[in-house]
Design a protein around this motif. Structure first.
Motif, PDB file in Angstrom:
ATOM      1  N   TYR A 174      50.885  36.664  31.136  1.00 25.29           N
ATOM      2  CA  TYR A 174      49.621  36.919  31.844  1.00 25.29           C
ATOM      3  C   TYR A 174      49.649  38.340  32.401  1.00 25.29           C
ATOM      4  O   TYR A 174      49.960  38.566  33.565  1.00 25.29           O
ATOM      5  N   PRO A 175      49.321  39.338  31.557  1.00 27.83           N
ATOM      6  CA  PRO A 175      49.378  40.737  32.014  1.00 27.83           C
ATOM      7  C   PRO A 175      48.255  41.077  32.993  1.00 27.83           C
ATOM      8  O   PRO A 175      47.184  40.470  32.968  1.00 27.83           O
ATOM      9  N   GLU A 176      48.546  42.048  33.829  1.00 31.72           N
ATOM     10  CA  GLU A 176      47.593  42.475  34.868  1.00 31.72           C
ATOM     11  C   GLU A 176      46.302  43.018  34.260  1.00 31.72           C
ATOM     12  O   GLU A 176      45.227  42.885  34.838  1.00 31.72           O
ATOM     13  N   ASP A 177      46.427  43.618  33.068  1.00 31.99           N
ATOM     14  CA  ASP A 177      45.247  44.199  32.403  1.00 31.99           C
ATOM     15  C   ASP A 177      44.740  43.293  31.279  1.00 31.99           C
ATOM     16  O   ASP A 177      44.242  43.769  30.263  1.00 31.99           O
ATOM     17  N   ILE A 178      44.857  41.986  31.473  1.00 35.57           N
ATOM     18  CA  ILE A 178      44.398  41.024  30.457  1.00 35.57           C
ATOM     19  C   ILE A 178      42.920  41.244  30.131  1.00 35.57           C
ATOM     20  O   ILE A 178      42.479  41.012  29.013  1.00 35.57           O
ATOM     21  N   TYR A 179      42.155  41.711  31.127  1.00 35.29           N
ATOM     22  CA  TYR A 179      40.750  42.089  30.927  1.00 35.29           C
ATOM     23  C   TYR A 179      40.579  43.535  31.358  1.00 35.29           C
ATOM     24  O   TYR A 179      41.315  44.024  32.228  1.00 35.29           O
ATOM     25  N   PRO A 180      39.597  44.233  30.795  1.00 34.56           N
ATOM     26  CA  PRO A 180      39.317  45.594  31.262  1.00 34.56           C
ATOM     27  C   PRO A 180      38.652  45.562  32.639  1.00 34.56           C
ATOM     28  O   PRO A 180      38.244  44.499  33.120  1.00 34.56           O
ATOM     29  N   ASN A 181      38.566  46.741  33.242  1.00 38.36           N
ATOM     30  CA  ASN A 181      37.812  46.904  34.495  1.00 38.36           C
ATOM     31  C   ASN A 181      38.326  46.003  35.612  1.00 38.36           C
ATOM     32  O   ASN A 181      37.561  45.391  36.345  1.00 38.36           O
ATOM     33  N   GLY A 182      39.653  45.919  35.744  1.00 38.50           N
ATOM     34  CA  GLY A 182      40.253  45.141  36.822  1.00 38.50           C
ATOM     35  C   GLY A 182      40.552  46.011  38.028  1.00 38.50           C
ATOM     36  O   GLY A 182      40.746  47.218  37.918  1.00 38.50           O
ATOM     37  N   ASP A 183      40.577  45.379  39.200  1.00 32.63           N
ATOM     38  CA  ASP A 183      40.874  46.116  40.430  1.00 32.63           C
ATOM     39  C   ASP A 183      41.343  45.119  41.491  1.00 32.63           C
ATOM     40  O   ASP A 183      41.372  43.912  41.248  1.00 32.63           O
ATOM     41  N   TYR A 184      41.681  45.643  42.659  1.00 31.91           N
ATOM     42  CA  TYR A 184      42.079  44.807  43.784  1.00 31.91           C
ATOM     43  C   TYR A 184      41.120  45.005  44.953  1.00 31.91           C
ATOM     44  O   TYR A 184      40.677  46.123  45.217  1.00 31.91           O
ATOM     45  N   TYR A 185      40.822  43.884  45.615  1.00 30.01           N
ATOM     46  CA  TYR A 185      40.043  43.934  46.844  1.00 30.01           C
ATOM     47  C   TYR A 185      40.987  43.643  48.013  1.00 30.01           C
ATOM     48  O   TYR A 185      41.605  42.589  48.068  1.00 30.01           O
ATOM     49  N   PRO A 186      41.138  44.594  48.955  1.00 27.47           N
ATOM     50  CA  PRO A 186      42.060  44.396  50.086  1.00 27.47           C
ATOM     51  C   PRO A 186      41.448  43.530  51.181  1.00 27.47           C
ATOM     52  O   PRO A 186      41.050  44.023  52.227  1.00 27.47           O
ATOM     53  N   PRO A 226      41.010  40.597  54.247  1.00 22.86           N
ATOM     54  CA  PRO A 226      41.808  40.325  55.449  1.00 22.86           C
ATOM     55  C   PRO A 226      42.847  39.235  55.227  1.00 22.86           C
ATOM     56  O   PRO A 226      43.728  39.046  56.049  1.00 22.86           O
ATOM     57  N   TYR A 227      42.724  38.494  54.100  1.00 26.09           N
ATOM     58  CA  TYR A 227      43.648  37.396  53.820  1.00 26.09           C
ATOM     59  C   TYR A 227      44.580  37.718  52.654  1.00 26.09           C
ATOM     60  O   TYR A 227      45.177  36.820  52.077  1.00 26.09           O
ATOM     61  N   GLY A 228      44.703  38.999  52.311  1.00 27.68           N
ATOM     62  CA  GLY A 228      45.578  39.405  51.221  1.00 27.68           C
ATOM     63  C   GLY A 228      44.809  40.038  50.073  1.00 27.68           C
ATOM     64  O   GLY A 228      43.599  39.858  49.931  1.00 27.68           O
ATOM     65  N   ARG A 229      45.529  40.801  49.262  1.00 23.38           N
ATOM     66  CA  ARG A 229      44.918  41.489  48.121  1.00 23.38           C
ATOM     67  C   ARG A 229      44.449  40.477  47.074  1.00 23.38           C
ATOM     68  O   ARG A 229      45.175  39.530  46.748  1.00 23.38           O
ATOM     69  N   VAL A 230      43.236  40.698  46.573  1.00 22.91           N
ATOM     70  CA  VAL A 230      42.631  39.814  45.580  1.00 22.91           C
ATOM     71  C   VAL A 230      42.436  40.590  44.280  1.00 22.91           C
ATOM     72  O   VAL A 230      41.801  41.647  44.263  1.00 22.91           O
ATOM     73  N   ARG A 231      42.976  40.059  43.192  1.00 19.22           N
ATOM     74  CA  ARG A 231      42.779  40.676  41.876  1.00 19.22           C
ATOM     75  C   ARG A 231      41.491  40.142  41.263  1.00 19.22           C
ATOM     76  O   ARG A 231      41.237  38.935  41.271  1.00 19.22           O
ATOM     77  N   TYR A 232      40.675  41.062  40.741  1.00 19.95           N
ATOM     78  CA  TYR A 232      39.425  40.647  40.092  1.00 19.95           C
ATOM     79  C   TYR A 232      39.126  41.553  38.911  1.00 19.95           C
ATOM     80  O   TYR A 232      39.671  42.656  38.778  1.00 19.95           O
ATOM     81  N   TRP A 233      38.272  41.060  38.033  1.00 19.44           N
ATOM     82  CA  TRP A 233      37.814  41.804  36.857  1.00 19.44           C
ATOM     83  C   TRP A 233      36.308  41.602  36.717  1.00 19.44           C
ATOM     84  O   TRP A 233      35.797  40.504  36.944  1.00 19.44           O
ATOM     85  N   ILE A 234      35.591  42.671  36.331  1.00 17.74           N
ATOM     86  CA  ILE A 234      34.162  42.564  36.022  1.00 17.74           C
ATOM     87  C   ILE A 234      33.975  43.076  34.598  1.00 17.74           C
ATOM     88  O   ILE A 234      34.299  44.227  34.296  1.00 17.74           O
ATOM     89  N   VAL A 291      30.187  39.347  33.870  1.00 20.75           N
ATOM     90  CA  VAL A 291      31.094  38.273  34.296  1.00 20.75           C
ATOM     91  C   VAL A 291      32.114  38.773  35.315  1.00 20.75           C
ATOM     92  O   VAL A 291      32.776  39.789  35.105  1.00 20.75           O
ATOM     93  N   LEU A 292      32.224  38.027  36.414  1.00 20.66           N
ATOM     94  CA  LEU A 292      33.250  38.270  37.431  1.00 20.66           C
ATOM     95  C   LEU A 292      34.296  37.165  37.348  1.00 20.66           C
ATOM     96  O   LEU A 292      33.956  35.985  37.363  1.00 20.66           O
ATOM     97  N   MET A 293      35.558  37.558  37.235  1.00 16.98           N
ATOM     98  CA  MET A 293      36.687  36.628  37.329  1.00 16.98           C
ATOM     99  C   MET A 293      37.628  37.124  38.409  1.00 16.98           C
ATOM    100  O   MET A 293      37.740  38.331  38.633  1.00 16.98           O
ATOM    101  N   TYR A 294      38.328  36.221  39.061  1.00 17.22           N
ATOM    102  CA  TYR A 294      39.281  36.610  40.093  1.00 17.22           C
ATOM    103  C   TYR A 294      40.338  35.524  40.232  1.00 17.22           C
ATOM    104  O   TYR A 294      40.112  34.367  39.862  1.00 17.22           O
ATOM    105  N   ASP A 295      41.500  35.909  40.761  1.00 11.26           N
ATOM    106  CA  ASP A 295      42.554  34.930  41.025  1.00 11.26           C
ATOM    107  C   ASP A 295      42.401  34.405  42.447  1.00 11.26           C
ATOM    108  O   ASP A 295      42.293  35.188  43.400  1.00 11.26           O
ATOM    109  N   ILE A 296      42.395  33.084  42.577  1.00 15.73           N
ATOM    110  CA  ILE A 296      42.313  32.456  43.897  1.00 15.73           C
ATOM    111  C   ILE A 296      43.596  32.769  44.676  1.00 15.73           C
ATOM    112  O   ILE A 296      44.670  32.932  44.085  1.00 15.73           O
ATOM    113  N   TYR A 297      43.499  32.857  45.981  1.00 11.16           N
ATOM    114  CA  TYR A 297      44.655  33.168  46.831  1.00 11.16           C
ATOM    115  C   TYR A 297      45.885  32.334  46.448  1.00 11.16           C
ATOM    116  O   TYR A 297      45.792  31.117  46.260  1.00 11.16           O
TER     117      TYR A 297
END
Length: 281
Positions: free
Chosen positions: A25-37, A39-47, A83-89
């Motif tokens: 499960y690579p970090e760049d599995i989808y293009p246009n990924g980023d992190y949202y900082p 208050p409950y921890g960094r969230v990985r998401y892709w659009i 499409v927005l995807m993200y990893d749950i905490y």
């Protein structure tokens, strides 16, 4: 006073890139990924998808992060959706806050993420526990949801949560084996993963979302679709009828022979995406 920001446990982001879990499960599995900082921890998401496309959020389940949507998102993108995807905490590349993983935490995660990326509203597709999150989110923040909500193999109304003896990795179809293998690797590599899973099971996400489905049933402006595999041995097929009873305006589509992991299962995922595209359009 509780500390702020909330103390967190690291995610897959902190792991060596050569580890098997990051190869699977690579970090760049989808293009246009980023992190949202958050208050409950960094969230990985892709659009992904065209900027002017109809907006859809894909919400994964209990233990398999956004790798789950690999084939589904590709179909949505090729049909012009944004499409927005993200990893749950506590899963994948999102950190695990030292908090209860209940509906409150999970709907705040999505609400804050949508605010961060500037989305006013979007349709929702929730798989398994993601269905419970989608229901809770729509019930609490209906103004952030478009017309359409899809519940795929959705939980939230289970009487209790226990590992099914017939739901082990060895007895799963190929799709389930990938999911269970990733679950094992996260258990080994992410110290916060197991706690977040156990909390998700016992603190309302799997069993306590009756209020949300019931509230949705009183929102005639929301179109709902329930899709469930008849051979699901993780969230039983009978759960679909419990949701339908609370959300009477929902359309129910049953997939013959489909197991729990419909988005990763050959044959089942094609039937699902075909019905999903028709419904969203």
């Amino acid at each position: 006073m509780a500390p702020f920001p909330t103390p967190v446990i690291y995610s897959m982001e902190a792991l060596n890139k050569d580890l098997p879990i990051r190869q699977l499960y690579p970090e760049d599995i989808y293009p246009n990924g980023d992190y949202y900082p958050s208050p409950y921890g960094r969230v990985r998401y892709w659009i992904v998808g065209p900027e002017d496309g109809q907006k859809v959020v894909l919400i994964h389940g209990l233990s398999t992060p956004s790798i789950l949507w690999k084939d589904v998102q590709a179909e949505l993108v090729s049909n012009g959706f944004r499409v927005l995807m993200y990893d749950i905490y506590g899963r994948g590349y999102s950190e695990a806050p030292r908090l209860t993983c209940d509906p409150n935490l999970c709907i705040m995660q999505l609400a804050l993420l949508m605010q961060y990326i500037g989305w006013d509203a979007a349709d929702l597709v929730g798989f398994s526990m993601g269905g419970a999150i989608a229901a809770s989110f729509a019930a609490m923040f209906p103004h952030l949801v478009g017309k359409n909500i899809v519940f795929l193999s959705a939980s939230g109304l289970l009487d209790s949560v226990k590992e099914q003896p017939n739901a082990s990795k060895e007895t799963q179809p190929d799709s389930g084996q990938v999911a269970w293998h990733l679950r094992e690797l996260q258990t080994q590599c992410l110290p916060g993963f197991s706690d977040m899973l156990e909390s998700s099971k016992k603190d309302g996400l799997a069993t306590g979302v009756n209020w949300a489905y019931r509230k949705l049933g009183k929102m005639p402006d929301k179109r709902c679709l329930i899709v469930h595999g008849i051979a699901d041995n993780v969230v039983p097929y009978s759960e679909a009828f419990k949701i339908r009873k609370l959300v009477p305006q929902a359309q129910l589509i049953s997939i013959e022979g489909a197991s729990h992991f419909v988005p990763m299962e050959e044959g089942s995922k094609q039937k699902f995406t075909e019905n999903l595209l028709k419904f969203l359009a």
